[in-house]
Design an enzyme around this catalytic site. Structure first.
Site, mmCIF file in Angstrom:
data_model
loop_
_atom_site.group_PDB
_atom_site.id
_atom_site.type_symbol
_atom_site.label_atom_id
_atom_site.label_comp_id
_atom_site.label_asym_id
_atom_site.label_seq_id
_atom_site.Cartn_x
_atom_site.Cartn_y
_atom_site.Cartn_z
ATOM 1 C CG ASP A 82 -1.934 1.067 1.239
ATOM 2 O OD1 ASP A 82 -2.478 1.351 0.156
ATOM 3 O OD2 ASP A 82 -2.200 1.645 2.309
ATOM 4 C CG ASP A 104 0.688 7.960 -3.257
ATOM 5 O OD1 ASP A 104 0.499 8.797 -4.166
ATOM 6 O OD2 ASP A 104 0.394 8.181 -2.071
ATOM 7 C CG HIS A 206 -6.372 5.406 -0.807
ATOM 8 N ND1 HIS A 206 -5.275 4.785 -0.291
ATOM 9 C CD2 HIS A 206 -6.495 4.962 -2.083
ATOM 10 C CE1 HIS A 206 -4.740 3.997 -1.210
ATOM 11 N NE2 HIS A 206 -5.457 4.089 -2.317
ATOM 12 N N GLY A 207 -8.586 6.230 2.764
ATOM 13 C CA GLY A 207 -9.046 6.943 3.960
ATOM 14 C C GLY A 207 -10.422 6.479 4.398
ATOM 15 C CB ILE A 229 -10.212 -0.290 6.313
ATOM 16 C CG1 ILE A 229 -11.515 -0.101 5.536
ATOM 17 C CG2 ILE A 229 -10.409 -0.140 7.827
ATOM 18 C CD1 ILE A 229 -12.325 1.117 5.899
ATOM 19 C CG PHE A 230 -3.731 0.954 8.545
ATOM 20 C CD1 PHE A 230 -3.660 -0.264 9.217
ATOM 21 C CD2 PHE A 230 -2.667 1.839 8.710
ATOM 22 C CE1 PHE A 230 -2.576 -0.589 10.025
ATOM 23 C CE2 PHE A 230 -1.583 1.523 9.508
ATOM 24 C CZ PHE A 230 -1.539 0.309 10.168
HETATM 25 P P1 13P Z 1 -7.385 4.916 6.872
HETATM 26 O O1 13P Z 1 -6.169 4.623 7.680
HETATM 27 O O2 13P Z 1 -7.868 6.303 7.052
HETATM 28 O O3 13P Z 1 -8.443 3.888 7.056
HETATM 29 O O4 13P Z 1 -6.947 4.852 5.354
HETATM 30 C C1 13P Z 1 -6.467 3.658 4.871
HETATM 31 C C2 13P Z 1 -5.846 3.848 3.562
HETATM 32 O O5 13P Z 1 -6.338 4.562 2.714
HETATM 33 C C3 13P Z 1 -4.625 3.113 3.325
HETATM 34 O O6 13P Z 1 -4.187 3.296 2.034
#
Ligand code: 13P
EC number: 4.1.2.40
Length: 280
Positions: A82, A104, A206-207, A229-230
């Protein structure tokens, strides 16, 4: 089931109108929690390693562990690097066995983003690895209320970027932010719709952590196929450590609580994204 690239996973999602979560992991417990959740819901899955944390994560060890676990799984899974901003780490990930990489270059001047991404695509495709690129700016830990729409993905740039690079999937910016949201996000759905009508490749949001279920569902309806999601996983693990910090306990049990909380986070998201039951 053997490892797959993101392509069969995202093409099926695109054709049938649901989203697939790309969940980042950083150790055995988060990996196991993510895969257990997807297996229990019979969902296709993308597991990711965040390249931005490569100074504290051993990408080779994580990929060895993931590849062996994926081999034993009942569902189709892609292993994805990622947000790589680094050519060398991207090449290493391909050598370690990742089936997909994101390069990216969104912070680079547009032409430079095209040329660097195209170079990665040529190499990755030669060895059967898929590539996600990004156009437009998705910030981190910034106020979602005051985002500058001038930095969102422009339709013409999305078209040019996909045409000139040959990427398999495109991450776009239309109002989401990485990390913990400050202020309420206001996604620019019109922009998403316009981009969807202009390019064919699967689109990536993302995000994902902190967006509402209706933001997800509306985004998927308008053509988002992959949702990253992270932070939700990271925050759930940190909360376990805080909650249990006063207890006398074994490290293995603390880690197992983190695994269980990861299962909960991922199951909840898979249900909203609509990918439950879509594994083949
Ligand atoms: P979040 O950490 O905001 O969930 O975003 C994850 C992400 O887009 C990783 O590339």
């Amino acid at each position: 089931m053997p490892l797959t690239t993101i392509m069969p996973i995202l093409k099926k999602a695109q054709n049938e109108g649901y989203g697939v979560g790309a969940f980042n992991f950083i150790n055995m417990e988060t990996l196991e929690g993510i895969i257990t959740a997807a297996e229990s819901l019979n969902s296709p899955l993308i597991v990711g390693v965040p390249e931005r944390l490569s100074s504290v994560l051993d990408i080779n060890t994580l990929s060895d562990m993931a590849l062996s676990r994926i081999e034993r799984s009942s569902i189709p899974i892609a292993l994805h690097l990622d947000h790589s901003k680094n050519f060398t780490n991207t090449m290493k990930a391909i050598r370690f066995g990742f089936s997909s990489v994101m390069f990216d270059g969104s912070a680079l001047p547009f032409e430079e983003n095209i040329s660097q991404t195209r170079r990665i695509v040529e190499i990755a495709h030669a060895v059967g690895v898929s590539v996600e690129g990004e156009v437009g700016y998705v910030g981190r830990d910034i106020d979602a209320e005051t985002l500058n729409p001038d930095l969102f993905t422009k339709v013409e740039q999305a078209v040019e970027f996909v045409g000139k690079t040959g990427v398999d999937a495109l991450a776009i910016s239309y109002g989401s932010v990485h990390g913990i949201y400050k202020g309420t996000p206001h996604l620019d759905f019109k922009r998403l719709d316009d981009i969807r009508h202009a390019v064919d490749v699967p689109l990536v949001l993302h995000g994902g952590s902190g967006l509402s279920d209706s933001d997800f569902m509306h985004s998927i309806e308008l053509g988002i196929s992959k949702i990253n999601i992270f932070t939700d996983i990271s925050e759930a693990g940190v909360a376990v450590c805080k909650d249990m910090s006063g207890n006398k306990l074994e490290l293995a049990l603390l880690m197992d609580e983190i695994r269980k909380k990861t299962v909960n986070v991922v199951e909840e998201k898979i249900k909203v994204f609509g990918s439950a039951g879509k594994a083949w």
